[in-house]
Design a protein around this motif. Structure first.
Motif, PDB file in Angstrom:
ATOM      1  N   VAL A 156      40.816  33.742  36.155  1.00  0.00           N
ATOM      2  CA  VAL A 156      39.706  34.276  36.948  1.00  0.00           C
ATOM      3  C   VAL A 156      38.382  34.158  36.174  1.00  0.00           C
ATOM      4  CG1 VAL A 156      41.034  35.729  38.489  1.00  0.00           C
ATOM      5  CG2 VAL A 156      40.415  36.601  36.227  1.00  0.00           C
ATOM      6  N   THR A 157      38.020  32.926  35.879  1.00  0.00           N
ATOM      7  CA  THR A 157      36.774  32.584  35.206  1.00  0.00           C
ATOM      8  C   THR A 157      36.119  31.458  35.999  1.00  0.00           C
ATOM      9  OG1 THR A 157      37.953  31.016  33.789  1.00  0.00           O
ATOM     10  CG2 THR A 157      37.631  33.254  32.923  1.00  0.00           C
ATOM     11  N   ILE A 173      42.662  32.284  52.732  1.00  0.00           N
ATOM     12  CA  ILE A 173      43.056  33.517  52.057  1.00  0.00           C
ATOM     13  C   ILE A 173      43.521  33.219  50.639  1.00  0.00           C
ATOM     14  CG2 ILE A 173      44.766  35.383  52.037  1.00  0.00           C
ATOM     15  CD1 ILE A 173      42.602  35.722  54.152  1.00  0.00           C
ATOM     16  N   LEU A 174      43.050  34.037  49.697  1.00  0.00           N
ATOM     17  CA  LEU A 174      43.495  33.996  48.311  1.00  0.00           C
ATOM     18  C   LEU A 174      44.206  35.303  47.992  1.00  0.00           C
ATOM     19  CD1 LEU A 174      43.566  32.977  45.342  1.00  0.00           C
ATOM     20  CD2 LEU A 174      41.264  33.973  45.075  1.00  0.00           C
ATOM     21  N   ARG A 175      45.443  35.208  47.542  1.00  0.00           N
ATOM     22  CA  ARG A 175      46.197  36.389  47.126  1.00  0.00           C
ATOM     23  C   ARG A 175      46.349  36.385  45.612  1.00  0.00           C
ATOM     24  NH1 ARG A 175      51.382  36.777  51.294  1.00  0.00           N
ATOM     25  NH2 ARG A 175      50.200  37.265  53.206  1.00  0.00           N
ATOM     26  N   VAL A 176      46.064  37.530  45.002  1.00  0.00           N
ATOM     27  CA  VAL A 176      46.217  37.696  43.556  1.00  0.00           C
ATOM     28  C   VAL A 176      47.097  38.917  43.315  1.00  0.00           C
ATOM     29  CG1 VAL A 176      45.057  38.020  41.342  1.00  0.00           C
ATOM     30  CG2 VAL A 176      43.917  36.738  43.180  1.00  0.00           C
ATOM     31  N   ARG A 185      40.280  44.352  37.020  1.00  0.00           N
ATOM     32  CA  ARG A 185      38.829  44.519  36.846  1.00  0.00           C
ATOM     33  C   ARG A 185      38.130  43.166  36.834  1.00  0.00           C
ATOM     34  NH1 ARG A 185      35.707  43.095  33.222  1.00  0.00           N
ATOM     35  NH2 ARG A 185      37.415  42.587  31.794  1.00  0.00           N
ATOM     36  N   GLN A 186      38.614  42.245  36.026  1.00  0.00           N
ATOM     37  CA  GLN A 186      37.949  40.949  35.915  1.00  0.00           C
ATOM     38  C   GLN A 186      38.049  40.169  37.224  1.00  0.00           C
ATOM     39  OE1 GLN A 186      38.947  38.804  32.355  1.00  0.00           O
ATOM     40  NE2 GLN A 186      37.866  36.951  32.998  1.00  0.00           N
ATOM     41  N   THR A 187      39.167  40.298  37.908  1.00  0.00           N
ATOM     42  CA  THR A 187      39.331  39.621  39.199  1.00  0.00           C
ATOM     43  C   THR A 187      38.310  40.131  40.207  1.00  0.00           C
ATOM     44  OG1 THR A 187      41.704  39.288  38.809  1.00  0.00           O
ATOM     45  CG2 THR A 187      40.943  39.166  41.092  1.00  0.00           C
ATOM     46  N   LEU A 188      38.152  41.444  40.281  1.00  0.00           N
ATOM     47  CA  LEU A 188      37.224  42.021  41.249  1.00  0.00           C
ATOM     48  C   LEU A 188      35.767  41.739  40.879  1.00  0.00           C
ATOM     49  CD1 LEU A 188      38.955  45.445  41.981  1.00  0.00           C
ATOM     50  CD2 LEU A 188      38.942  43.380  43.389  1.00  0.00           C
ATOM     51  N   GLU A 189      35.500  41.492  39.610  1.00  0.00           N
ATOM     52  CA  GLU A 189      34.147  41.106  39.197  1.00  0.00           C
ATOM     53  C   GLU A 189      33.859  39.641  39.504  1.00  0.00           C
ATOM     54  OE1 GLU A 189      33.731  41.937  35.071  1.00  0.00           O
ATOM     55  OE2 GLU A 189      33.491  44.104  35.333  1.00  0.00           O
ATOM     56  N   TYR A 231      47.958  44.259  44.426  1.00  0.00           N
ATOM     57  CA  TYR A 231      48.012  43.130  45.351  1.00  0.00           C
ATOM     58  C   TYR A 231      46.620  42.979  45.985  1.00  0.00           C
ATOM     59  CZ  TYR A 231      52.910  44.411  44.786  1.00  0.00           C
ATOM     60  OH  TYR A 231      54.134  44.749  44.259  1.00  0.00           O
ATOM     61  N   LEU A 232      45.890  41.978  45.565  1.00  0.00           N
ATOM     62  CA  LEU A 232      44.496  41.803  45.969  1.00  0.00           C
ATOM     63  C   LEU A 232      44.387  40.628  46.934  1.00  0.00           C
ATOM     64  CD1 LEU A 232      42.924  42.125  42.410  1.00  0.00           C
ATOM     65  CD2 LEU A 232      43.411  43.969  44.026  1.00  0.00           C
ATOM     66  N   THR A 233      43.715  40.853  48.056  1.00  0.00           N
ATOM     67  CA  THR A 233      43.550  39.823  49.066  1.00  0.00           C
ATOM     68  C   THR A 233      42.073  39.522  49.263  1.00  0.00           C
ATOM     69  OG1 THR A 233      45.512  40.653  50.216  1.00  0.00           O
ATOM     70  CG2 THR A 233      44.115  39.125  51.427  1.00  0.00           C
ATOM     71  N   PHE A 234      41.731  38.245  49.163  1.00  0.00           N
ATOM     72  CA  PHE A 234      40.353  37.793  49.324  1.00  0.00           C
ATOM     73  C   PHE A 234      40.297  36.733  50.433  1.00  0.00           C
ATOM     74  CE2 PHE A 234      40.966  39.066  44.947  1.00  0.00           C
ATOM     75  CZ  PHE A 234      39.844  39.836  44.667  1.00  0.00           C
TER      76      PHE A 234
END
Length: 237
Positions: A156-157, A173-176, A185-189, A231-234
């Protein structure tokens, strides 16, 4: 920092992590020798495709929507999704050859035919994926690189998220999934800075797995050790 360029024209990309582990079983060596070439998504490596000609996605999966799993580990989630969604094609990237061999065995056992496998760096695949060609992507339990000085090695850079955003279609859709709070934290930033919107509206949206989720061996290890999965969905905007 811009990629340095090798004499052969390929960008200099540092790779961190293992590409091989314990000795493969005879059956796994057989999977690699007999199945891997047929499941290749095409000319991804620089030696085979120095001009970086985009992959023929129509020829690869016959016009079906294409999903991407980045770092599929042992392949259990990828095969589950392939069996559950025969109307899509799924490309999996994994540089760890032992994981590739495990996946090939699972593909044989499940009998799925809507998969392709790139046994290498996802950045090389991004080079040859057409813009907007990916309808869904999965980043599941990526290497956490827990030491602060190693956080730049995480997926996630910008080095990874910029090309990922380019190859994903609007609305994709991106699932992390991760069990490491600092990775959350870094993903959400970082992910929203690269053209994605976080879809969570309530705590259950990141605490509960997706309806079609298939737990991985990495998640089972995290649960045994008392870590909480996220489980993060973007959505690509």
């Amino acid at each position: 920092m811009a990629d340095r360029v090798s004499p052969k024209g390929a960008p200099w990309r540092n790779f961190y992590g293992r590409k091989a582990g314990k000795t493969l079983r005879d059956s796994q060596r057989g999977y690699l020798a007999e199945d891997l070439t047929a499941l290749s998504p095409g000319a991804v490596d620089w030696e085979e495709n120095p001009e970086r000609v985009p992959l023929d996605m129509e020829g690869l999966f016959g016009g079906r929507p294409v999903w991407l799993e980045i770092g599929f580990g042992g392949g259990e989630h990828m095969v589950h999704q392939a069996a559950l969604n025969p109307d899509v094609g799924i490309i999996g990237c994994e540089p760890f050859i032992n994981g590739v061999a495990m996946l090939l065995g699972k593909i044989r056992q499940a009998g799925v035919d809507n998969v392709a496998v790139h046994p290498g760096d996802a950045r090389d695949l991004f080079d040859v994926l057409p813009d907007g060609s990916i309808a869904r992507a999965f980043l599941l339990y990526p290497d956490p690189w827990p030491k602060a000085r190693h956080h730049r090695r995480r997926f996630v850079t910008p080095e990874h998220l910029e090309p990922l955003a380019r190859v994903m279609a609007p609305g994709a859709i991106l699932r992390v999934a991760t069990d490491i709070e600092d990775y959350v934290r870094q993903t959400l930033e970082q992910v929203p800075r690269h053209g994605f919107r976080w879809l969570a509206e309530r705590p259950g949206d990141w605490r509960a797995p997706w309806d079609d989720w298939h737990s991985t061996r990495y998640e089972q290890k995290a649960l045994r050790e008392g870590r909480r999965p996220h489980y993060l969905t973007f959505q690509r905007v």
